[in-house]
Design a protein around this motif. Structure first.
Motif, PDB file in Angstrom:
ATOM      1  N   PRO A 175       0.806  -1.225   0.000  1.00  0.00           N
ATOM      2  CA  PRO A 175       0.000   0.000   0.000  1.00  0.00           C
ATOM      3  C   PRO A 175       0.838   1.274   0.000  1.00  0.00           C
ATOM      4  O   PRO A 175       0.414   2.298  -0.543  1.00  0.00           O
ATOM      5  N   ASN A 176       2.015   1.214   0.603  1.00  0.00           N
ATOM      6  CA  ASN A 176       2.875   2.390   0.659  1.00  0.00           C
ATOM      7  C   ASN A 176       3.817   2.478  -0.536  1.00  0.00           C
ATOM      8  O   ASN A 176       4.387   3.544  -0.794  1.00  0.00           O
ATOM      9  N   LEU A 177       4.014   1.376  -1.242  1.00  0.00           N
ATOM     10  CA  LEU A 177       4.934   1.376  -2.380  1.00  0.00           C
ATOM     11  C   LEU A 177       4.267   1.851  -3.671  1.00  0.00           C
ATOM     12  O   LEU A 177       4.950   2.312  -4.588  1.00  0.00           O
ATOM     13  N   ARG A 178       2.967   1.744  -3.746  1.00  0.00           N
ATOM     14  CA  ARG A 178       2.268   2.124  -4.980  1.00  0.00           C
ATOM     15  C   ARG A 178       1.992   3.627  -4.974  1.00  0.00           C
ATOM     16  O   ARG A 178       1.276   4.136  -4.108  1.00  0.00           O
ATOM     17  N   VAL A 179       2.554   4.315  -5.944  1.00  0.00           N
ATOM     18  CA  VAL A 179       2.362   5.762  -6.046  1.00  0.00           C
ATOM     19  C   VAL A 179       2.029   6.127  -7.485  1.00  0.00           C
ATOM     20  O   VAL A 179       2.358   5.387  -8.424  1.00  0.00           O
ATOM     21  N   PRO A 180       1.386   7.268  -7.704  1.00  0.00           N
ATOM     22  CA  PRO A 180       1.139   7.708  -9.081  1.00  0.00           C
ATOM     23  C   PRO A 180       2.443   8.154  -9.735  1.00  0.00           C
ATOM     24  O   PRO A 180       3.336   8.687  -9.074  1.00  0.00           O
ATOM     25  N   LEU A 181       2.561   7.928 -11.030  1.00  0.00           N
ATOM     26  CA  LEU A 181       3.697   8.423 -11.796  1.00  0.00           C
ATOM     27  C   LEU A 181       3.196   8.754 -13.195  1.00  0.00           C
ATOM     28  O   LEU A 181       2.879   7.868 -13.985  1.00  0.00           O
ATOM     29  N   LEU A 182       3.095  10.050 -13.474  1.00  0.00           N
ATOM     30  CA  LEU A 182       2.561  10.521 -14.745  1.00  0.00           C
ATOM     31  C   LEU A 182       3.568  11.454 -15.407  1.00  0.00           C
ATOM     32  O   LEU A 182       4.111  12.362 -14.759  1.00  0.00           O
ATOM     33  N   PHE A 183       3.822  11.217 -16.697  1.00  0.00           N
ATOM     34  CA  PHE A 183       4.627  12.116 -17.513  1.00  0.00           C
ATOM     35  C   PHE A 183       3.702  12.711 -18.574  1.00  0.00           C
ATOM     36  O   PHE A 183       3.005  11.975 -19.276  1.00  0.00           O
ATOM     37  N   PHE A 184       3.708  14.030 -18.686  1.00  0.00           N
ATOM     38  CA  PHE A 184       2.796  14.687 -19.634  1.00  0.00           C
ATOM     39  C   PHE A 184       3.566  15.649 -20.531  1.00  0.00           C
ATOM     40  O   PHE A 184       4.305  16.507 -20.050  1.00  0.00           O
ATOM     41  N   ARG A 185       3.385  15.468 -21.844  1.00  0.00           N
ATOM     42  CA  ARG A 185       3.846  16.434 -22.843  1.00  0.00           C
ATOM     43  C   ARG A 185       2.683  16.714 -23.768  1.00  0.00           C
ATOM     44  O   ARG A 185       2.023  15.788 -24.253  1.00  0.00           O
ATOM     45  N   LYS A 186       2.425  17.974 -23.999  1.00  0.00           N
ATOM     46  CA  LYS A 186       1.264  18.362 -24.804  1.00  0.00           C
ATOM     47  C   LYS A 186       1.355  17.742 -26.192  1.00  0.00           C
ATOM     48  O   LYS A 186       2.391  17.817 -26.863  1.00  0.00           O
ATOM     49  N   GLY A 187       0.261  17.122 -26.612  1.00  0.00           N
ATOM     50  CA  GLY A 187       0.206  16.511 -27.933  1.00  0.00           C
ATOM     51  C   GLY A 187       0.631  15.068 -27.977  1.00  0.00           C
ATOM     52  O   GLY A 187       0.384  14.385 -28.973  1.00  0.00           O
ATOM     53  N   ALA A 188       1.277  14.577 -26.921  1.00  0.00           N
ATOM     54  CA  ALA A 188       1.707  13.175 -26.908  1.00  0.00           C
ATOM     55  C   ALA A 188       0.498  12.276 -26.691  1.00  0.00           C
ATOM     56  O   ALA A 188      -0.356  12.571 -25.845  1.00  0.00           O
ATOM     57  N   PRO A 189       0.381  11.183 -27.427  1.00  0.00           N
ATOM     58  CA  PRO A 189      -0.770  10.290 -27.248  1.00  0.00           C
ATOM     59  C   PRO A 189      -0.728   9.642 -25.866  1.00  0.00           C
ATOM     60  O   PRO A 189       0.339   9.276 -25.373  1.00  0.00           O
ATOM     61  N   PRO A 190      -1.880   9.494 -25.218  1.00  0.00           N
ATOM     62  CA  PRO A 190      -1.901   8.886 -23.882  1.00  0.00           C
ATOM     63  C   PRO A 190      -1.581   7.404 -23.938  1.00  0.00           C
ATOM     64  O   PRO A 190      -1.967   6.703 -24.880  1.00  0.00           O
ATOM     65  N   ARG A 191      -0.854   6.939 -22.934  1.00  0.00           N
ATOM     66  CA  ARG A 191      -0.523   5.520 -22.813  1.00  0.00           C
ATOM     67  C   ARG A 191      -0.516   5.143 -21.341  1.00  0.00           C
ATOM     68  O   ARG A 191      -0.149   5.937 -20.481  1.00  0.00           O
ATOM     69  N   VAL A 192      -0.920   3.928 -21.066  1.00  0.00           N
ATOM     70  CA  VAL A 192      -0.802   3.358 -19.720  1.00  0.00           C
ATOM     71  C   VAL A 192       0.230   2.240 -19.802  1.00  0.00           C
ATOM     72  O   VAL A 192       0.086   1.312 -20.599  1.00  0.00           O
ATOM     73  N   ILE A 193       1.266   2.334 -18.987  1.00  0.00           N
ATOM     74  CA  ILE A 193       2.355   1.361 -19.020  1.00  0.00           C
ATOM     75  C   ILE A 193       2.261   0.487 -17.783  1.00  0.00           C
ATOM     76  O   ILE A 193       2.408   0.975 -16.652  1.00  0.00           O
ATOM     77  N   ASP A 194       1.992  -0.764 -17.981  1.00  0.00           N
ATOM     78  CA  ASP A 194       1.774  -1.694 -16.877  1.00  0.00           C
ATOM     79  C   ASP A 194       3.075  -2.430 -16.562  1.00  0.00           C
ATOM     80  O   ASP A 194       3.227  -3.620 -16.844  1.00  0.00           O
ATOM     81  N   GLU A 195       4.028  -1.701 -16.007  1.00  0.00           N
ATOM     82  CA  GLU A 195       5.306  -2.281 -15.632  1.00  0.00           C
ATOM     83  C   GLU A 195       5.693  -1.779 -14.244  1.00  0.00           C
ATOM     84  O   GLU A 195       5.293  -0.687 -13.826  1.00  0.00           O
ATOM     85  N   THR A 196       6.468  -2.576 -13.536  1.00  0.00           N
ATOM     86  CA  THR A 196       6.979  -2.154 -12.235  1.00  0.00           C
ATOM     87  C   THR A 196       8.209  -1.281 -12.455  1.00  0.00           C
ATOM     88  O   THR A 196       9.195  -1.727 -13.045  1.00  0.00           O
ATOM     89  N   VAL A 197       8.133  -0.030 -12.029  1.00  0.00           N
ATOM     90  CA  VAL A 197       9.257   0.897 -12.142  1.00  0.00           C
ATOM     91  C   VAL A 197       9.520   1.501 -10.760  1.00  0.00           C
ATOM     92  O   VAL A 197       8.823   1.193  -9.786  1.00  0.00           O
ATOM     93  N   GLU A 198      10.518   2.376 -10.673  1.00  0.00           N
ATOM     94  CA  GLU A 198      10.929   2.921  -9.387  1.00  0.00           C
ATOM     95  C   GLU A 198      11.050   4.440  -9.453  1.00  0.00           C
ATOM     96  O   GLU A 198      11.263   5.011 -10.532  1.00  0.00           O
TER      97      GLU A 198
END
Length: 306
Positions: free
Chosen positions: A141-164
């Motif tokens: 519960p404490n390890l899961r955090v939001p991580l969003l990268f946004f650049r205007k015009g970039a197509p949205p994607r959801v990446i289902d991978e474990t990152v840090e």
């Protein structure tokens, strides 16, 4: 009361700073404690998620949480619902304020060639593993955090991978076309956005406190936790047991051994980087005792055990 800046004031200060510094190249870091104990979201937002008729004794601060834990009696259903409602209200309130700030940036033309990153340092636990807040930083519960990268015009994607979180800085540098950071322990995630061959999966590493605290590695399926004092190891199959309630180390010794070796490797690498940074950096004076006000604030935020 404490001296923390609420998200509304923080965003207002950011807008003033950007207006006063019309430089096309800028770096702006905004840090809000809005989604954090003590929960102080305006009541009208709490009512969206909580029970307007609740009249219990819940107090939205860490001292109250510790008293609940010490008593070992847990919470009744209505009180537990109120705690989660306060947290959800903080998320909703902050989301509105950050969204309005991004709209302002867009109106000012500042989003056209900017990179926006939204993340958090930890999640929050609501008795999933017997505690409240974020003391058990090695648990899911404490390890899961939001991580969003946004650049205007970039197509949205959801990446289902474990990152840090250590991957954030290398990724920012890669997305901006800047040189790599020497000595960085994370890795760039830009291949996930560009469609290039993505890096191979890697277990995420986390620890609670310095040695001999708790350390963990977690993959898309398994989590291994090692007690730094006793060296006892627990293994959880998060696909079958999302709450990490049943230790399967004895049933899956191969997985436990593989992840145990990975944990040792990552722990040793983290220690090596820490030592190297101390060697090349300037000597740091030993800290003196904490002032009582600072200690009280850290306890209220859940970063010190009373």
């Amino acid at each position: 009361e404490d001296d923390r800046i609420g998200v509304e004031r923080l965003v207002a200060r950011a807008r003033r700073w950007l207006t006063d510094h019309p430089d096309p190249r800028f770096f702006l870091f905004l840090h809000t404690y809005e989604i954090h104990t003590p929960y102080r979201t305006p009541p009208e937002y709490v009512k969206r998620f909580g029970d307007p008729d609740y009249r219990g004794g819940f107090q939205p601060n860490t001292k109250y949480f510790r008293r609940i834990e010490k008593a070992g009696e847990g919470m009744d259903e209505r009180e537990h619902h109120e705690v989660v409602a306060r947290y959800d209200a903080g998320i909703f309130y902050t989301d509105e304020r950050v969204g309005a700030f991004l709209d302002w940036l867009d109106d000012e033309g500042l989003l056209d060639d900017s990179l926006v990153v939204i993340t958090s340092d930890h999640g929050e636990e609501f008795l999933e593993h017997g505690r409240l807040g974020h003391q058990q930083l090695y648990l899911d519960p404490n390890l899961r955090v939001p991580l969003l990268f946004f650049r205007k015009g970039a197509p949205p994607r959801v990446i289902d991978e474990t990152v840090e979180l250590i991957d954030v800085v290398p990724t920012i540098l890669g997305m901006l076309g800047l040189p790599d950071l020497p000595g960085a322990v994370g890795r760039s995630l830009t291949a996930y956005f560009s469609g290039d061959d993505a890096p191979p999966p890697r277990a995420a590493y986390s620890e609670k406190g310095t040695s001999p605290g708790q350390q963990t590695v977690i993959t898309d399926r398994y989590q291994l936790v090692e007690d730094g004092r006793t060296k006892d190891v627990s293994l959880y199959d998060l696909a079958a047991d999302p709450g990490a309630e049943r230790d399967v180390a004895a049933e899956r010794p191969d997985v436990a051994a593989r992840l145990g070796a990975e944990l040792a490797r990552r722990r040793d690498a983290a220690r090596a980087v820490f030592v190297a940074n101390r060697v090349v950096g300037k000597a740091v004076a030993q800290p003196g005792p904490l002032k009582e006000k600072i200690r009280a604030e850290l306890e209220a935020l859940g970063y010190l055990e009373p």
